[in-house]
Design a protein around this motif. Structure first.
Motif, short mmCIF file in Angstrom:
data_model
loop_
_atom_site.label_atom_id
_atom_site.label_comp_id
_atom_site.label_asym_id
_atom_site.label_seq_id
_atom_site.Cartn_x
_atom_site.Cartn_y
_atom_site.Cartn_z
N CYS A 131 -4.31 -24.32 -16.10
CA CYS A 131 -4.89 -22.98 -16.01
C CYS A 131 -4.19 -22.05 -17.00
N CYS A 164 -5.36 -24.56 -4.95
CA CYS A 164 -4.84 -24.04 -6.22
C CYS A 164 -5.92 -23.85 -7.28
N ASN A 193 4.14 -30.06 -8.46
CA ASN A 193 3.72 -31.46 -8.45
C ASN A 193 4.05 -32.21 -9.73
N LYS A 233 0.84 -26.48 -7.81
CA LYS A 233 0.68 -27.07 -9.15
C LYS A 233 2.00 -27.07 -9.91
N ILE A 247 -0.85 -28.40 -15.19
CA ILE A 247 -1.17 -27.23 -14.38
C ILE A 247 -2.62 -26.82 -14.58
#
Length: 226
Positions: free
Chosen positions: A158, A214, A152, A149, A156
């Motif tokens: 989270c 993830c 990329n 994450k 994200i």
């Protein structure tokens, strides 16, 4: 204008370390990649783009990176944790006390990495604080963030549990978390790091069983901006 701290990512050639370095460099922070060998760190640094006026990412051996940084992030495998802490201790022993050490290490014990296996001392964060003592303020964070994450470039999605015995240091690490697009949650003293570290094994198992990549955590019930 507040000056951004210089960040050393010890273990910055690995998946998590390089992901954090990539995000902070893009956000405008001065980033130094640390590795056991300077050449490996320099090669990794060349792969990371910067943004918002940040200088090029540097690569140094671990001890040099630690000496040059305001905040040191440790993102190495648990098998290298003790040796890395001792190396960092030697590097900061002459620095003013109170430097922030962000310990992102999880006590994964192969091959059963999806099974919680905490050390006798309680957690990696507690090991770090015990070994470094008054030399540094240890803050435990970033255990439950998938490296993919970070790499990329997208959202994200989270939260990050931030644990440490020094409340001001927790606030600073929460700010560093926000700078790269995540919400830091003040999770209290370093002893509570055991819960965050243990969650990593739980999430690895969830990834496998649900065939996802993830999986992360979100803390509900906290208003935005709290």
């Amino acid at each position: 204008m507040q000056t951004r701290p210089t960040l050393a990512i010890i273990g910055g050639t690995g998946a998590l370390g390089s992901g954090l370095a990539t995000r902070w460099a893009a956000a405008g922070y001065t980033v130094i990649i640390g590795s056991r060998t300077a050449d490996k760190a320099k090669s990794a640094a060349l792969e990371i783009a910067t943004g918002n006026g940040a200088p090029p990412v540097r690569g140094e051996d671990n001890a040099t990176a630690a000496r040059l940084a305001d905040v040191i992030v440790i993102a190495v495998p648990f098998s290298h944790h003790d040796a890395t802490l001792r190396e960092i201790r030697e590097a900061i022993i002459d620095a003013p006390p109170g430097k922030i050490i962000v310990d992102a290490v999880v006590p994964l014990v192969p091959p059963k990495v999806a099974q919680v296996q905490m050390p006798a001392q309680g957690s990696a964060g507690q090991i770090a604080q015990e070994l470094l003592g008054d030399l540094a303020r240890v803050v435990s964070a970033f255990h439950n963030v998938g490296a993919a994450k970070l790499h990329n470039g997208g959202d994200i999605g989270c939260d990050v549990l931030v644990c440490g015995n020094d409340a001001e240091a927790r606030v600073e690490v929460i700010a560093l978390t926000a700078a790269i697009g995540m919400r830091g949650i003040d999770a209290g003293p370093i002893a509570n790091s055991a819960a965050a570290e243990a969650l990593t094994s739980v999430l690895i198992g969830i990834n496998r069983r649900y065939k996802v990549d993830c999986a992360g955590i979100r803390i509900t019930g906290i208003a935005a901006g709290a």
